[in-house]
Enzyme design. Structure first.
Site, short mmCIF file in Angstrom:
data_model
loop_
_atom_site.label_atom_id
_atom_site.label_comp_id
_atom_site.label_asym_id
_atom_site.label_seq_id
_atom_site.Cartn_x
_atom_site.Cartn_y
_atom_site.Cartn_z
N LYS A 194 0.86 -1.19 0.00
CA LYS A 194 0.00 0.00 0.00
C LYS A 194 0.89 1.23 0.00
O LYS A 194 1.69 1.44 0.90
CB LYS A 194 -0.91 0.00 1.22
CG LYS A 194 -1.78 1.25 1.30
CD LYS A 194 -2.83 1.15 2.39
CE LYS A 194 -3.58 2.47 2.50
NZ LYS A 194 -4.63 2.43 3.52
N ARG A 216 1.33 10.01 5.88
CA ARG A 216 1.39 8.58 6.23
C ARG A 216 2.68 7.92 5.75
O ARG A 216 2.75 6.70 5.63
CB ARG A 216 0.18 7.86 5.62
CG ARG A 216 -1.18 8.40 6.06
CD ARG A 216 -2.26 7.34 5.90
NE ARG A 216 -3.60 7.87 5.79
CZ ARG A 216 -4.30 8.40 6.79
NH1 ARG A 216 -3.76 8.53 7.98
NH2 ARG A 216 -5.54 8.84 6.58
N LYS A 247 -2.16 -1.56 -3.83
CA LYS A 247 -3.02 -0.37 -3.79
C LYS A 247 -2.18 0.87 -3.89
O LYS A 247 -1.21 0.99 -3.15
CB LYS A 247 -3.79 -0.39 -2.47
CG LYS A 247 -4.68 0.81 -2.27
CD LYS A 247 -5.26 0.80 -0.89
CE LYS A 247 -6.00 2.12 -0.70
NZ LYS A 247 -6.46 2.30 0.65
#
Ligand code: PBG
Length: 324
Positions: A194, A216, A247
């Site tokens: 991700k 993040r 993703k």
């Protein structure tokens, strides 16, 4: 004389269909649903046209519509009224997702319910875990919370859990917690590779989950890295993931292909909010033909994905019926 003529196999739709290499069907698709507290709410999400916030009491009509259309699986995201430091609504017995799971199971046995396991929608600071005093996400402490969330989703009746937090060791921790609680049959779909992506932009409005400070990047991956994505996938498989995910999807087709060629495990790809809204708006403006939707979804399958999580699920169902 020209002897090799690839155009022979493109002469009409029958022969074109016959030699088609990649197929997509509703069997491959998971549709994201956003659930909010309150009553009688079906409110379009401004950043993601055609997607809605639903209150529990309006879920029934949506689920019936999905079954009718042929959508077989949903992934749930909850937006709680109360957020706190440690995301306690995420594992509350009467939390928003837990209520939604029970409602969906009551309305239909035909829908396979996946839940997104993460904390960013539930924490006051919007990060995907528990913070240290310095504001760093404390990995190992977060694992305890994520495990509790996964178990509470399973207790409410979730068919599968999908952790999207990107903490180290979460799959192993969650597998152990699920097994100890008797949920040995509940699979884990790990958001393994991700990336820290700008393509999540529209989702942040949908889930009210933007981080209050910072970004993040200390847990999600650098978009420049493919080998690191492979290492993440490898760890998740070792720890017991049943399905691994890449993703976003469209800007990471090479990662999907690499994972497909390296491992023998089902692969999911998340066709994220930004990918959805770009195409949706372009189609709406007449800049792109609607077939761009099918083309992009097929590209994700061609890259090697077995499963696609997409906000286009309803459009796809319609297009497949119309044979577009
Ligand atoms: C939660 C989560 C996010 C998405 C899925 N789960 C947001 C994020 O990581 O910032 C994004 C989905 C999308 O953009 O459609 N961690």
């Amino acid at each position: 004389m020209l002897t090799k003529r690839p155009r022979r196999l493109r002469a009409n739709s029958i022969i074109r269909d016959m030699i088609r290499e990649t197929h997509i069907s509703m069997d491959d698709i998971i549709y994201p649903l956003f659930i909010v507290e309150g009553e009688n709410i079906k409110r379009e999400i401004g950043s993601m046209k055609g997607n809605y916030h639903f209150s529990i009491d309006r879920l029934e009509e949506e689920i019936k519509e999905l079954v009718e259309l042929g959508v077989k699986s949903v992934i749930l995201f909850g937006i709680p009224n109360e957020k706190d430091c440690c995301g306690s609504e995420a594992y509350a017995e009467n939390g928003i997702v837990q209520k939604a799971i029970r409602k969906i199971k009551e309305v239909s046995k035909e829908i396979y319910v996946v839940t997104d396991v993460c904390m960013c929608e539930y924490t006051s600071h919007g990060h995907c875990g528990i913070l240290t005093e310095e504001g760093y996400v404390d990995n190992d402490k977060t694992l305890e919370y994520l495990s509790k969330i996964a178990v509470s989703h399973a207790e409410a009746g979730a068919d599968m859990v999908a952790p999207s937090d990107m903490m180290d060791g979460r799959i192993g921790a969650m597998r152990e917690a699920l097994d100890k609680s008797g949920f040995v049959t509940v699979p884990i779909m790990a958001y393994s590779a991700k990336y820290a992506s700008a393509f999540y932009g529209p989702f942040r409005e949908a889930a009210d989950s933007a981080p209050a400070f910072g970004d993040r990047k200390t847990y999600q991956m650098d978009p420049a890295n493919i080998l690191e994505g492979v290492r993440e996938v490898e760890l998740d498989i070792e720890e017991g993931a049943d399905i691994v995910m890449v993703k976003p999807a469209l800007a990471y087709l090479d990662v999907i292909r690499k994972v497909k060629d390296t491992y023998n495990i089902p692969i999911a790809a998340y066709n994220v909010s930004g990918e959805y809204s770009m195409i949706k708006l372009a189609v709406e403006q007449g800049l792109l033909n609607e077939s761009a939707i099918m083309e992009s979804l097929i590209s994700i399958k061609r890259a090697g994905a077995d499963i696609i999580i997409t906000y286009f699920a309803k459009d796809l169902a319609r297009m497949l019926k119309e044979n577009k």
